[in-house]
Structures are given as C-alpha cells and as structure tokens.
Design an enzyme around this catalytic site. Structure first.
Site, PDB file in Angstrom:
ATOM      1  N   CYS A 290      -6.320   2.458 -46.080  1.00  0.00           N
ATOM      2  CA  CYS A 290      -7.061   1.593 -45.167  1.00  0.00           C
ATOM      3  C   CYS A 290      -7.322   2.413 -43.903  1.00  0.00           C
ATOM      4  CB  CYS A 290      -6.183   0.377 -44.881  1.00  0.00           C
ATOM      5  SG  CYS A 290      -6.834  -0.675 -43.609  1.00  0.00           S
TER       6      CYS A 290
ATOM      7  N   CYS B 215     -11.914  -2.682 -30.793  1.00  0.00           N
ATOM      8  CA  CYS B 215     -13.095  -3.313 -31.394  1.00  0.00           C
ATOM      9  C   CYS B 215     -13.688  -4.260 -30.359  1.00  0.00           C
ATOM     10  CB  CYS B 215     -12.673  -4.101 -32.639  1.00  0.00           C
ATOM     11  SG  CYS B 215     -14.050  -4.943 -33.450  1.00  0.00           S
TER      12      CYS B 215
ATOM     13  N   CYS C 218     -12.932 -11.227 -32.269  1.00  0.00           N
ATOM     14  CA  CYS C 218     -12.547 -12.360 -33.122  1.00  0.00           C
ATOM     15  C   CYS C 218     -11.222 -12.920 -32.582  1.00  0.00           C
ATOM     16  CB  CYS C 218     -12.395 -11.914 -34.568  1.00  0.00           C
ATOM     17  SG  CYS C 218     -13.900 -11.160 -35.206  1.00  0.00           S
TER      18      CYS C 218
ATOM     19  N   CYS D  97      -7.646 -11.990 -34.158  1.00  0.00           N
ATOM     20  CA  CYS D  97      -7.390 -10.581 -34.470  1.00  0.00           C
ATOM     21  C   CYS D  97      -6.827  -9.843 -33.271  1.00  0.00           C
ATOM     22  CB  CYS D  97      -8.693  -9.935 -34.921  1.00  0.00           C
ATOM     23  SG  CYS D  97      -8.566  -8.158 -35.149  1.00  0.00           S
TER      24      CYS D  97
ATOM     25  N   CYS E 122      -4.164  -5.531 -39.440  1.00  0.00           N
ATOM     26  CA  CYS E 122      -5.235  -5.116 -38.539  1.00  0.00           C
ATOM     27  C   CYS E 122      -4.829  -4.865 -37.084  1.00  0.00           C
ATOM     28  CB  CYS E 122      -6.304  -6.208 -38.597  1.00  0.00           C
ATOM     29  SG  CYS E 122      -7.777  -5.863 -37.681  1.00  0.00           S
TER      30      CYS E 122
HETATM   31  N1  SAH Z   1     -13.818  -5.240 -38.417  1.00  0.00           N
HETATM   32  C1  SAH Z   1     -13.879  -5.302 -39.813  1.00  0.00           C
HETATM   33  C2  SAH Z   1     -12.801  -4.510 -40.513  1.00  0.00           C
HETATM   34  C3  SAH Z   1     -11.446  -4.475 -39.888  1.00  0.00           C
HETATM   35  S1  SAH Z   1     -10.556  -5.978 -39.867  1.00  0.00           S
HETATM   36  C4  SAH Z   1     -13.862  -6.744 -40.284  1.00  0.00           C
HETATM   37  O1  SAH Z   1     -13.598  -7.624 -39.489  1.00  0.00           O
HETATM   38  O2  SAH Z   1     -14.148  -6.938 -41.452  1.00  0.00           O
HETATM   39  C5  SAH Z   1      -9.846  -6.050 -41.473  1.00  0.00           C
HETATM   40  C6  SAH Z   1      -9.546  -7.447 -41.957  1.00  0.00           C
HETATM   41  O3  SAH Z   1      -8.371  -7.976 -41.312  1.00  0.00           O
HETATM   42  C7  SAH Z   1     -10.664  -8.428 -41.672  1.00  0.00           C
HETATM   43  O4  SAH Z   1     -10.975  -9.195 -42.785  1.00  0.00           O
HETATM   44  C8  SAH Z   1     -10.072  -9.239 -40.563  1.00  0.00           C
HETATM   45  O5  SAH Z   1     -10.700 -10.459 -40.435  1.00  0.00           O
HETATM   46  C9  SAH Z   1      -8.604  -9.314 -40.968  1.00  0.00           C
HETATM   47  N2  SAH Z   1      -7.708  -9.777 -39.906  1.00  0.00           N
HETATM   48  C10 SAH Z   1      -7.859  -9.663 -38.586  1.00  0.00           C
HETATM   49  N3  SAH Z   1      -6.847 -10.255 -37.919  1.00  0.00           N
HETATM   50  C11 SAH Z   1      -6.024 -10.756 -38.856  1.00  0.00           C
HETATM   51  C12 SAH Z   1      -4.801 -11.491 -38.814  1.00  0.00           C
HETATM   52  N4  SAH Z   1      -4.228 -11.797 -37.656  1.00  0.00           N
HETATM   53  N5  SAH Z   1      -4.243 -11.867 -39.977  1.00  0.00           N
HETATM   54  C13 SAH Z   1      -4.817 -11.541 -41.159  1.00  0.00           C
HETATM   55  N6  SAH Z   1      -5.944 -10.836 -41.269  1.00  0.00           N
HETATM   56  C14 SAH Z   1      -6.561 -10.460 -40.129  1.00  0.00           C
HETATM   57 FE1  SF4 Z   2     -13.028  -6.461 -34.893  1.00  0.00          FE
HETATM   58 FE2  SF4 Z   2     -10.793  -7.660 -35.643  1.00  0.00          FE
HETATM   59 FE3  SF4 Z   2     -13.097  -9.005 -35.692  1.00  0.00          FE
HETATM   60 FE4  SF4 Z   2     -12.652  -7.033 -37.476  1.00  0.00          FE
HETATM   61  S1  SF4 Z   2     -11.540  -8.949 -37.323  1.00  0.00           S
HETATM   62  S2  SF4 Z   2     -14.511  -7.403 -36.265  1.00  0.00           S
HETATM   63  S3  SF4 Z   2     -11.444  -5.612 -36.210  1.00  0.00           S
HETATM   64  S4  SF4 Z   2     -12.087  -8.194 -33.854  1.00  0.00           S
END
Ligand code: SAH
Ligand code: SF4
Length: 375
Positions: A105, A112, A116, A119, A337
C-alpha cells in the site's frame, strides 16, 4: 545546483542523457532496469555501464531513497514502514505479504487536502506531493525488506491507499504507474495496480484514457447530501457526475470497479443506506469492500458493530453485489490510512500546521523554479 533525482528521470530522459554523454541510447533503458527490477541505486555497481559513465552518473544525480524511520511488524504479518524524506517529512507504506501475493500500500502525497471527516490524513492537510521517484522508491524499499526477511518474493500488487489522494498528484502517479506496469521495469500486471480515489471525476476520466490500471472508489455514502458532509470533494463532483464517469471507465478486472465503504456506527450503516448504495451501483460491475471505521484521536466516529455489518453485507449479497468485510491489516501498529505518520509527528512534538505550511511554501516556490528537480 540542485541535483535531479535518478528515480525522477523517465526512460526518454535517460536515453537523451546517455546520447549527450556520448553513449548508446539503449543504455538509458538498462539504467532504468538497474533501479527498478534490480532495485540497485548505486550507479558504481552498474556493471554494463563504462567506468567513466558510472562516475558521471554518481556525480550528476541524487540516488538516495527515503530513510526508514520506523518499522512496525504487525501480528498479522503485515509491516508498516514509516519513511522520512530528504526534507524531513513523514510518509508511509504498508507491506502485506500473503500466501499468493505480496501487496504494498503506497502513499502518493504527504498529507491530503481532500479533508474527509473520518480520515486522519485528511486532518493533516496537504504538505506536498510525492515525486514519481518517491512513489517508486516505496517499492524498492519494500522489495529490500522482503529480501532482508528471507522472503524470496517481490511486491506483486500495488494499492494507492496510503497517504494522499493519488489523482490530486496526477502526473507523478501516472508516471510511477507506467514504470510499475512496464514489463522491463517492475512488470506488474494491470489487474494488480489499483488507484484509489475519493472521486476527482475529470482525473478519473483522464486516467481511464491513459493507463490500464484498476480503479477503487472511496464511496462511503450513496446519499448526495451525506456524502458531501463526509467528503467535501462531493460538493464539486456529485455522485451523479461520478456515476457517469464510472459507466464509461475501461474496467480492467473481472470484478469491475472496487468501492470502499467505511462502516461508521450510526452514520452510513443502515439498510436505508444499503438501498441507496444498491441504486447507485445499478448498471456498474462492482465489488464493495466494507471497512470497519478505524477510530483515531480527535473523532467520535467508531466502527459499526459486526451484527449490523452482516445485515448490510447480506442486503448487498442478496442483490448480487459481493461485499467482503475488510479489516485494515496491521491495526495493532496503526496501519490504517495516515495513522502512523500522524502519530509519529505528534511524538516528535512538531507544530503540525506550522511545519506543514512552511514545507508547502518551500515546495511551491521550488516547483515554480524547476519542474524536473527531485527536491
Ligand atoms: N485518498 C484515496 C486513497 C487513500 S485513503 C482515497 O480516499 O481513496 C485509503 C482508504 O482508506 C480510503 O478508502 C479511505 O476512505 C479509507 N479510510 C480513511 N480513513 C479511514 C478510517 N478512519 N477507517 C477506515 N478506513 C479509512
Ligand atoms: Fe484524502 Fe483521507 Fe479523503 Fe483519501 S480518505 S481523499 S486520504 S482525506
């Protein structure tokens, strides 16, 4: 003068460089093979290159890879590798060997900017993009780790699910993916390189035309209003717009497009939400990964309980949508993440926002000075 990093040179750049240095162009391909397939970043060891050219290579380019700051082995066999870049920033990759594959990974950015709400990386904001070389370096470092551990295999699968939004760093990610897919370099199958995105629609369309990689969409809600509140990107590119782009995406895998769905207790996990999800997926060949929310400091969100998760999963399965529950591997070592890099930063007692902003200013200034330097 700032040195260009060897891993940031394309095959064409190397060929031009070789010709300008009085050597044959094909040597450029061989230099790429040394760095990628053989994982060697010491040009003095490039045995099919003349001594004088080896010295010139060593002098003219930067060859370092990010340092391993911390290695955390998880009870489930995965390993979190926290990397420190040349400018003292933390990024990370997670090595996940299993019986029939070795998945890595990778991160595409430091932080970022997509913000979100669930995250941890999103909370950091964006410090800077990683270069193509820094993305590729993660594979080289992981392959070295496998060797060190006595595992004769190499990385077979890549998922862009570490720190960052890969499609927000489009050119570097595309360049890195091309090297991953090139059979002379990393030679990974197109089914085995997955770019995960929060839904930057124009970039998804461009990616589909440029590269045969697999696509994962972080969906997390199929309700426009709710998704906008969880993922600000949805305010700019709505679910309706996203769906249009996905309907015409050239799908690379048997199961079509993968959708990531973080299950957050009492937020997006009811049967009503499952119904909306089924409706959104209508007409798409899709698999849904249900990921229990990984809690972290600063959020009250927690994972849906297993019983409710099973009901959600069954609702999808009964409508022919495969929906495996995916527990993030390496949870005991904060492998989800962005979690380790954020944690380490707190331990180091840095002032996160101030440091990030200073680095970002430096990065933007350098970016406008030179587009090809690795620094
Ligand atoms: N930015 C990209 C890739 C990195 S995040 C994206 O959002 O797809 C990788 C994955 O981890 C994404 O599906 C994201 O939504 C998830 N993720 C983020 N925060 C998380 C959390 N607290 N618990 C579980 N998965 C999470
Ligand atoms: Fe960025 Fe986290 Fe959203 Fe992925 S899930 S786009 S890493 S803020």
């Amino acid at each position: 003068m700032t040195q260009v990093h060897a891993l940031n040179m394309s095959e064409a750049d190397w060929k031009n460089w070789c010709v300008a240095a009085g050597a044959k162009a094909f040597l450029g391909t061989q230099i790429m093979e040394w760095m990628t397939r053989k994982g060697c970043l010491d040009p003095l060891q490039f045995s099919n290159v003349s001594q004088s050219l080896r010295s010139k290579l060593a002098e003219e380019f930067a060859w370092h890879v990010p340092n391993i700051d911390t290695l955390l082995e998880s009870g489930d066999g995965s390993e979190k590798i926290l990397l420190k870049t040349h400018d003292n920033l933390f990024t990370e990759c997670v090595l996940m060997p299993s019986e029939n594959r070795v998945t890595l990974c990778v991160s595409s950015q430091v932080g970022c900017r997509m913000a979100c709400t669930f995250c941890q990386t999103g909370k950091m904001g964006l410090t800077r993009d990683l270069t193509r070389g820094e993305i590729i370096a993660q594979i080289i470092i992981a392959n070295r780790r496998l060797l060190e551990k006595g595992d004769a295999r190499r990385v077979t699968n890549i998922v862009f699910m570490g720190m960052g939004e890969p499609l927000d760093n489009f050119d570097e990610v595309v360049a890195a993916c091309s090297i991953m897919l090139d059979e002379r370099f990393f030679g990974l199958s197109k089914h085995r390189v997955t770019v995960s995105t929060s839904g930057l629609v124009p970039a998804i369309e461009k990616l589909g035309q440029l590269l045969p990689v697999s696509l994962a969409i972080s969906l997390h809600s199929a309700d426009e209003e709710q998704r906008s509140s969880m993922m600000p990107v949805n305010k700019k590119h709505s679910l309706a717009e996203l769906k249009q782009a996905l309907l015409s995406y050239p799908v690379q895998t048997r199961h079509g497009i993968t959708f990531e769905y973080v299950m957050i207790n009492g937020v997006n996990d009811s049967i009503q939400h499952a119904k909306k999800l089924v409706k959104f997926l209508h007409g798409l060949k899709a698999k849904v990964n249900l990921i229990p929310m990984n809690p972290h400091p600063g959020t009250e969100m927690v994972a849906t309980d297993p019983e409710r998760m099973r009901e959600f999963q069954k609702y999808l399965a009964d409508r022919s949508i495969p929906a495996p529950v995916r527990y993030s591997r390496g949870q005991d070592v904060s492998a989800a993440c962005g979690q380790l890099a954020s944690k380490r930063r707190t331990e180091l007692n840095l002032a996160p926002r101030a440091v990030a902003l200073a680095r970002r200013r430096e990065w933007l200034a350098k970016k406008s000075e030179s587009s090809s330097s690795c620094e």
